[in-house]
Design a protein around this motif. Structure first.
Motif, PDB file in Angstrom:
ATOM      1  N   GLY A 134     -44.064 -50.981  17.370  1.00 11.97           N
ATOM      2  CA  GLY A 134     -44.208 -50.193  16.156  1.00 11.97           C
ATOM      3  C   GLY A 134     -43.380 -48.919  16.193  1.00 11.97           C
ATOM      4  O   GLY A 134     -42.758 -48.527  15.202  1.00 11.97           O
ATOM      5  N   TRP A 135     -43.380 -48.272  17.362  1.00 18.12           N
ATOM      6  CA  TRP A 135     -42.591 -47.046  17.541  1.00 18.12           C
ATOM      7  C   TRP A 135     -41.109 -47.320  17.351  1.00 18.12           C
ATOM      8  O   TRP A 135     -40.399 -46.588  16.660  1.00 18.12           O
ATOM      9  CB  TRP A 135     -42.880 -46.484  18.927  1.00 18.12           C
ATOM     10  CG  TRP A 135     -41.969 -45.421  19.437  1.00 18.12           C
ATOM     11  CD1 TRP A 135     -42.040 -44.085  19.185  1.00 18.12           C
ATOM     12  CD2 TRP A 135     -40.867 -45.608  20.342  1.00 18.12           C
ATOM     13  NE1 TRP A 135     -41.044 -43.418  19.864  1.00 18.12           N
ATOM     14  CE2 TRP A 135     -40.313 -44.334  20.576  1.00 18.12           C
ATOM     15  CE3 TRP A 135     -40.299 -46.720  20.970  1.00 18.12           C
ATOM     16  CZ2 TRP A 135     -39.217 -44.139  21.414  1.00 18.12           C
ATOM     17  CZ3 TRP A 135     -39.206 -46.536  21.796  1.00 18.12           C
ATOM     18  CH2 TRP A 135     -38.678 -45.266  22.007  1.00 18.12           C
ATOM     19  N   GLU A 138     -40.239 -48.252  13.673  1.00 17.19           N
ATOM     20  CA  GLU A 138     -40.312 -47.065  12.826  1.00 17.19           C
ATOM     21  C   GLU A 138     -39.096 -46.156  13.045  1.00 17.19           C
ATOM     22  O   GLU A 138     -38.520 -45.630  12.089  1.00 17.19           O
ATOM     23  CB  GLU A 138     -41.608 -46.312  13.117  1.00 17.19           C
ATOM     24  CG  GLU A 138     -41.906 -45.210  12.139  1.00 17.19           C
ATOM     25  CD  GLU A 138     -43.316 -44.666  12.294  1.00 17.19           C
ATOM     26  OE1 GLU A 138     -43.607 -43.646  11.650  1.00 17.19           O
ATOM     27  OE2 GLU A 138     -44.114 -45.243  13.054  1.00 17.19           O
ATOM     28  N   ARG A 139     -38.700 -45.969  14.302  1.00 14.34           N
ATOM     29  CA  ARG A 139     -37.510 -45.162  14.607  1.00 14.34           C
ATOM     30  C   ARG A 139     -36.261 -45.805  14.003  1.00 14.34           C
ATOM     31  O   ARG A 139     -35.401 -45.117  13.443  1.00 14.34           O
ATOM     32  CB  ARG A 139     -37.328 -45.027  16.120  1.00 14.34           C
ATOM     33  CG  ARG A 139     -38.225 -44.005  16.775  1.00 14.34           C
ATOM     34  CD  ARG A 139     -38.024 -44.029  18.291  1.00 14.34           C
ATOM     35  NE  ARG A 139     -36.648 -43.746  18.662  1.00 14.34           N
ATOM     36  CZ  ARG A 139     -36.187 -42.552  19.015  1.00 14.34           C
ATOM     37  NH1 ARG A 139     -37.013 -41.524  19.039  1.00 14.34           N
ATOM     38  NH2 ARG A 139     -34.916 -42.379  19.346  1.00 14.34           N
ATOM     39  N   ALA A 142     -36.054 -45.433  10.180  1.00 14.15           N
ATOM     40  CA  ALA A 142     -35.738 -44.078   9.725  1.00 14.15           C
ATOM     41  C   ALA A 142     -34.242 -43.897   9.501  1.00 14.15           C
ATOM     42  O   ALA A 142     -33.818 -43.067   8.683  1.00 14.15           O
ATOM     43  CB  ALA A 142     -36.251 -43.052  10.731  1.00 14.15           C
ATOM     44  N   ALA A 161     -42.249 -51.883   8.603  1.00 15.65           N
ATOM     45  CA  ALA A 161     -42.040 -50.532   8.100  1.00 15.65           C
ATOM     46  C   ALA A 161     -41.309 -50.681   6.772  1.00 15.65           C
ATOM     47  O   ALA A 161     -40.305 -51.402   6.696  1.00 15.65           O
ATOM     48  CB  ALA A 161     -41.217 -49.692   9.071  1.00 15.65           C
ATOM     49  N   TYR A 163     -40.173 -48.915   2.697  1.00 12.64           N
ATOM     50  CA  TYR A 163     -39.931 -47.709   1.902  1.00 12.64           C
ATOM     51  C   TYR A 163     -39.347 -48.121   0.562  1.00 12.64           C
ATOM     52  O   TYR A 163     -38.484 -48.997   0.501  1.00 12.64           O
ATOM     53  CB  TYR A 163     -38.960 -46.795   2.641  1.00 12.64           C
ATOM     54  CG  TYR A 163     -38.536 -45.568   1.860  1.00 12.64           C
ATOM     55  CD1 TYR A 163     -39.427 -44.518   1.648  1.00 12.64           C
ATOM     56  CD2 TYR A 163     -37.245 -45.472   1.341  1.00 12.64           C
ATOM     57  CE1 TYR A 163     -39.033 -43.394   0.930  1.00 12.64           C
ATOM     58  CE2 TYR A 163     -36.852 -44.349   0.631  1.00 12.64           C
ATOM     59  CZ  TYR A 163     -37.751 -43.317   0.429  1.00 12.64           C
ATOM     60  OH  TYR A 163     -37.358 -42.204  -0.280  1.00 12.64           O
ATOM     61  N   GLY A 194     -44.472 -46.583   4.383  1.00 12.59           N
ATOM     62  CA  GLY A 194     -45.362 -46.595   5.545  1.00 12.59           C
ATOM     63  C   GLY A 194     -45.254 -47.882   6.322  1.00 12.59           C
ATOM     64  O   GLY A 194     -44.215 -48.551   6.320  1.00 12.59           O
ATOM     65  N   GLY A 195     -46.342 -48.240   6.995  1.00 16.51           N
ATOM     66  CA  GLY A 195     -46.305 -49.396   7.865  1.00 16.51           C
ATOM     67  C   GLY A 195     -47.541 -50.260   7.744  1.00 16.51           C
ATOM     68  O   GLY A 195     -48.581 -49.827   7.251  1.00 16.51           O
ATOM     69  N   SER A 230     -47.673 -44.484   9.041  1.00 13.67           N
ATOM     70  CA  SER A 230     -46.861 -44.699  10.235  1.00 13.67           C
ATOM     71  C   SER A 230     -47.105 -46.094  10.782  1.00 13.67           C
ATOM     72  O   SER A 230     -48.254 -46.470  11.060  1.00 13.67           O
ATOM     73  CB  SER A 230     -47.217 -43.663  11.308  1.00 13.67           C
ATOM     74  OG  SER A 230     -46.753 -44.050  12.584  1.00 13.67           O
ATOM     75  N   LEU A 231     -46.026 -46.875  10.957  1.00 14.91           N
ATOM     76  CA  LEU A 231     -46.184 -48.190  11.564  1.00 14.91           C
ATOM     77  C   LEU A 231     -46.683 -48.075  12.997  1.00 14.91           C
ATOM     78  O   LEU A 231     -47.532 -48.861  13.424  1.00 14.91           O
ATOM     79  CB  LEU A 231     -44.854 -48.951  11.528  1.00 14.91           C
ATOM     80  CG  LEU A 231     -44.831 -50.260  12.326  1.00 14.91           C
ATOM     81  CD1 LEU A 231     -45.904 -51.233  11.843  1.00 14.91           C
ATOM     82  CD2 LEU A 231     -43.455 -50.907  12.271  1.00 14.91           C
ATOM     83  N   MET A 232     -46.177 -47.115  13.749  1.00 17.31           N
ATOM     84  CA  MET A 232     -46.594 -46.989  15.145  1.00 17.31           C
ATOM     85  C   MET A 232     -48.102 -46.823  15.248  1.00 17.31           C
ATOM     86  O   MET A 232     -48.775 -47.525  16.021  1.00 17.31           O
ATOM     87  CB  MET A 232     -45.899 -45.803  15.812  1.00 17.31           C
ATOM     88  CG  MET A 232     -46.254 -45.670  17.290  1.00 17.31           C
ATOM     89  SD  MET A 232     -45.709 -44.101  18.009  1.00 17.31           S
ATOM     90  CE  MET A 232     -46.969 -42.990  17.350  1.00 17.31           C
TER      91      MET A 232
END
Length: 286
Positions: A134-135, A138-139, A142, A161, A163, A194-195, A230-232
């Motif tokens: 997830g982290w 998400e990174r 972005a 994730a 948008y 979001g996630g 946040s997906l994370m």
């Protein structure tokens, strides 16, 4: 999980196999197809995910995580991304009352106690997989905000994730599969930003460990899907909720800016208020 969107805007999709799973990107907007700058950005996005896999994979003997677990590296000598993830895992353990942990029984050692132990000690090893996907996604996602006026949907193994840039543009409609029948959609959730993440036993069997016992999580639940900004954190909370078992829904309902759908072992569905815009009663039972 699958997604689709209404509308006639230009759209392009990419799929690559990374981290042992299909990673798909859907981009929607005027430059989505045939723009060299967009292609370069997408190439860099997938390259970032491969870098993450090289650092964190527990299936690659040369990854920093495996070298750390074998005692060949100290944490303070690891790549800064590994140190960042270690800090986030510690925060995740605090946020979930210990139902999420990166300190898990090493392969071949079904039980273990003592924070900070490593696989070389024969008890626990450091496995941040429950947070890293997830982290990392998400990174990576972005990076796509650099393409003004475009919508994106980035999925890795079903965790997404998303948008939507323009308030009047359609949401991404995300379908949640029935954990007992992958051909059936339990619910469809519109996601604008979001996630969304799902944890459960349908795809990989009893792979989620309850860190409090060091043993596989109980069979009270089949799946937990969490949405949030946040997906994370959605991924962390879904994993922790599955490990909690029967009181997962009550715990999830108390989380800020988070909604969830829980499928219990008998197939019943229970949602926190606001999940997919529906009240809990709307999806209470199958």
């Amino acid at each position: 999980m699958t997604a689709w969107a209404a509308g006639s805007m230009s759209r392009r999709a990419w799929v690559e196999q990374i981290m042992g799973m299909p990673v798909s990107l859907h981009l929607r907007g005027p430059r989505a197809a045939g723009d060299s700058a967009v292609e370069q950005l997408v190439t860099a996005l997938f390259a970032h995910l491969r870098t993450v896999d090289a650092l964190f994979s527990t299936y690659r003997a040369d990854s920093e995580i495996m070298r750390l677990n074998r005692g060949e590296l100290r944490l303070d000598a690891c790549d800064p991304l590994v140190q960042e993830v270690a800090d986030l895992c510690a925060e995740a353990a605090r946020r979930t009352d210990g139902y999420f942990s990166a300190e898990l029984p090493a392969p071949g050692h079904p039980t273990g106690t003592g924070a900070g132990a490593r696989a070389s000690a024969g008890r626990l090893w450091f496995d941040p997989s429950g947070l890293v996907k997830g982290w990392a996604v998400e990174r990576a996602a972005a990076r796509l905000t650099a393409i003004d006026g475009h919508d994106y949907y980035l999925s890795a193994g079903g965790d997404i994730a998303a948008y939507v840039a323009d308030p009047v543009s359609p949401a991404w409609n995300v379908g949640i599969c029935d954990p007992s029948d992958s051909t059936r959609v339990l619910a469809t959730v519109p996601v604008r930003s979001g996630g969304m993440a799902t944890s459960g036993s349908a795809a990989r069997g009893a792979h989620i460990v309850n860190p409090r016992t060091g043993r596989p999580a109980s069979s009270d639940l089949l799946a937990v899907t969490v949405t949030g900004p946040s997906l994370m954190w959605a991924d962390v909370y879904a994993t922790a909720a599955f490990a909690r078992g029967s009181d997962a829904l009550a715990w999830l309902a108390g989380l800020d800016r988070t909604a969830a759908l829980v499928v219990t072992a008998d197939g019943a569905r229970h949602a926190t208020p606001g999940f997919g815009g529906a009240e809990p009663a709307a999806v209470h039972t199958r």
